[in-house]
Design a protein around this motif. Structure first.
Motif, PDB file in Angstrom:
ATOM      1  N   TRP A 198       0.843  -1.203   0.000  1.00 51.60           N
ATOM      2  CA  TRP A 198       0.000   0.000   0.000  1.00 51.60           C
ATOM      3  C   TRP A 198       0.879   1.255   0.000  1.00 51.60           C
ATOM      4  O   TRP A 198       0.633   2.195  -0.759  1.00 51.60           O
ATOM      5  N   ILE A 199       1.910   1.264   0.853  1.00 49.70           N
ATOM      6  CA  ILE A 199       2.798   2.435   0.929  1.00 49.70           C
ATOM      7  C   ILE A 199       3.558   2.607  -0.384  1.00 49.70           C
ATOM      8  O   ILE A 199       3.675   3.724  -0.905  1.00 49.70           O
ATOM      9  N   ARG A 200       4.055   1.519  -0.952  1.00 46.54           N
ATOM     10  CA  ARG A 200       4.790   1.601  -2.222  1.00 46.54           C
ATOM     11  C   ARG A 200       3.883   2.141  -3.330  1.00 46.54           C
ATOM     12  O   ARG A 200       4.267   3.029  -4.090  1.00 46.54           O
ATOM     13  N   GLU A 201       2.662   1.636  -3.417  1.00 41.13           N
ATOM     14  CA  GLU A 201       1.737   2.092  -4.457  1.00 41.13           C
ATOM     15  C   GLU A 201       1.318   3.535  -4.223  1.00 41.13           C
ATOM     16  O   GLU A 201       1.258   4.329  -5.161  1.00 41.13           O
ATOM     17  N   ARG A 202       1.034   3.881  -2.975  1.00 35.08           N
ATOM     18  CA  ARG A 202       0.585   5.245  -2.644  1.00 35.08           C
ATOM     19  C   ARG A 202       1.675   6.270  -2.956  1.00 35.08           C
ATOM     20  O   ARG A 202       1.371   7.398  -3.334  1.00 35.08           O
ATOM     21  N   THR A 203       2.959   5.870  -2.795  1.00 34.43           N
ATOM     22  CA  THR A 203       4.064   6.800  -3.054  1.00 34.43           C
ATOM     23  C   THR A 203       4.644   6.602  -4.452  1.00 34.43           C
ATOM     24  O   THR A 203       5.702   7.145  -4.751  1.00 34.43           O
ATOM     25  N   GLU A 204       3.950   5.827  -5.272  1.00 33.30           N
ATOM     26  CA  GLU A 204       4.379   5.562  -6.656  1.00 33.30           C
ATOM     27  C   GLU A 204       5.810   5.032  -6.690  1.00 33.30           C
ATOM     28  O   GLU A 204       6.603   5.413  -7.545  1.00 33.30           O
ATOM     29  N   GLY A 205       6.139   4.179  -5.726  1.00 30.99           N
ATOM     30  CA  GLY A 205       7.438   3.521  -5.687  1.00 30.99           C
ATOM     31  C   GLY A 205       8.552   4.337  -5.072  1.00 30.99           C
ATOM     32  O   GLY A 205       9.678   3.859  -4.967  1.00 30.99           O
ATOM     33  N   THR A 206       8.259   5.555  -4.641  1.00 32.17           N
ATOM     34  CA  THR A 206       9.310   6.384  -4.044  1.00 32.17           C
ATOM     35  C   THR A 206       9.757   5.823  -2.699  1.00 32.17           C
ATOM     36  O   THR A 206      10.934   5.871  -2.364  1.00 32.17           O
ATOM     37  N   ILE A 207       8.814   5.281  -1.938  1.00 30.61           N
ATOM     38  CA  ILE A 207       9.149   4.706  -0.637  1.00 30.61           C
ATOM     39  C   ILE A 207       8.882   3.210  -0.691  1.00 30.61           C
ATOM     40  O   ILE A 207       7.751   2.782  -0.913  1.00 30.61           O
ATOM     41  N   ALA A 208       9.937   2.435  -0.514  1.00 33.08           N
ATOM     42  CA  ALA A 208       9.840   0.977  -0.453  1.00 33.08           C
ATOM     43  C   ALA A 208      10.376   0.539   0.904  1.00 33.08           C
ATOM     44  O   ALA A 208      11.495   0.892   1.273  1.00 33.08           O
ATOM     45  N   ILE A 209       9.562  -0.185   1.643  1.00 31.52           N
ATOM     46  CA  ILE A 209       9.934  -0.576   3.005  1.00 31.52           C
ATOM     47  C   ILE A 209      10.372  -2.034   3.014  1.00 31.52           C
ATOM     48  O   ILE A 209       9.652  -2.907   2.538  1.00 31.52           O
ATOM     49  N   GLU A 210      11.544  -2.267   3.598  1.00 30.98           N
ATOM     50  CA  GLU A 210      12.057  -3.633   3.739  1.00 30.98           C
ATOM     51  C   GLU A 210      11.325  -4.332   4.885  1.00 30.98           C
ATOM     52  O   GLU A 210      10.784  -3.680   5.782  1.00 30.98           O
ATOM     53  N   ASP A 211      11.332  -5.665   4.850  1.00 35.26           N
ATOM     54  CA  ASP A 211      10.616  -6.447   5.866  1.00 35.26           C
ATOM     55  C   ASP A 211      11.099  -6.169   7.296  1.00 35.26           C
ATOM     56  O   ASP A 211      10.281  -5.970   8.198  1.00 35.26           O
ATOM     57  N   ALA A 212      12.412  -6.205   7.522  1.00 34.71           N
ATOM     58  CA  ALA A 212      12.932  -6.082   8.891  1.00 34.71           C
ATOM     59  C   ALA A 212      12.507  -4.773   9.556  1.00 34.71           C
ATOM     60  O   ALA A 212      11.976  -4.803  10.676  1.00 34.71           O
ATOM     61  N   PRO A 213      12.695  -3.611   8.919  1.00 36.78           N
ATOM     62  CA  PRO A 213      12.251  -2.376   9.574  1.00 36.78           C
ATOM     63  C   PRO A 213      10.735  -2.336   9.769  1.00 36.78           C
ATOM     64  O   PRO A 213      10.253  -1.819  10.781  1.00 36.78           O
ATOM     65  N   LEU A 214       9.982  -2.905   8.821  1.00 39.37           N
ATOM     66  CA  LEU A 214       8.522  -2.902   8.967  1.00 39.37           C
ATOM     67  C   LEU A 214       8.110  -3.687  10.201  1.00 39.37           C
ATOM     68  O   LEU A 214       7.325  -3.193  11.024  1.00 39.37           O
ATOM     69  N   TYR A 215       8.642  -4.908  10.352  1.00 34.15           N
ATOM     70  CA  TYR A 215       8.210  -5.730  11.479  1.00 34.15           C
ATOM     71  C   TYR A 215       8.739  -5.201  12.810  1.00 34.15           C
ATOM     72  O   TYR A 215       8.073  -5.340  13.835  1.00 34.15           O
ATOM     73  N   LYS A 216       9.908  -4.557  12.803  1.00 35.91           N
ATOM     74  CA  LYS A 216      10.369  -3.891  14.027  1.00 35.91           C
ATOM     75  C   LYS A 216       9.392  -2.786  14.408  1.00 35.91           C
ATOM     76  O   LYS A 216       9.041  -2.625  15.570  1.00 35.91           O
ATOM     77  N   ALA A 217       8.939  -2.020  13.420  1.00 33.92           N
ATOM     78  CA  ALA A 217       7.977  -0.939  13.691  1.00 33.92           C
ATOM     79  C   ALA A 217       6.650  -1.514  14.181  1.00 33.92           C
ATOM     80  O   ALA A 217       6.066  -1.005  15.153  1.00 33.92           O
TER      81      ALA A 217
END
Length: 111
Positions: free
Chosen positions: A34-53
């Motif tokens: 959702w974040i990648r699509e909403r930002t048109e690929g400008t922000i891509a979140i890796e798994d490790a930081p996402l799950y830590k958050a």
């Protein structure tokens, strides 16, 4: 980092995750998509930081999680905002908007 993506500023990931979950419960992959699509690929979140958050936000009582079945028939943990998470989102979003407005004031050319 390539030219089309940006590294997240510290503290940005939590507000992005909280804002994404304001749309409804989602599993981790759906949040990153959702974040990648909403930002048109400008922000891509890796798994490790996402799950830590997500774990940090869960410990703070801002999100809750339950196991469910994804659209691909896979077991997935679904995260959703709590009332405390909605309040935190409101505060963090307000702070982030003030910060961004201040940065834009610096970046704007002066006459």
């Amino acid at each position: 980092m390539n030219d089309n993506s940006l590294e997240l500023l510290q503290g940005t990931l939590d507000v992005l995750v909280l804002r994404t979950l304001a749309w409804g419960a989602m599993h981790g992959y759906a949040i990153t998509r959702w974040i990648r699509e909403r930002t048109e690929g400008t922000i891509a979140i890796e798994d490790a930081p996402l799950y830590k958050a997500l774990h940090r936000l869960e410990r703070l009582g801002f999100v809750e999680a339950d196991w469910g079945v994804s659209e691909n028939n896979r077991r997935a943990r679904y995260y959703r905002l709590t009332p405390a998470g909605r309040a935190a989102l409101s505060q963090k979003e307000s702070s982030w908007r003030r910060y961004a407005a201040a940065v834009f004031r610096v970046l704007e050319p002066t006459s």
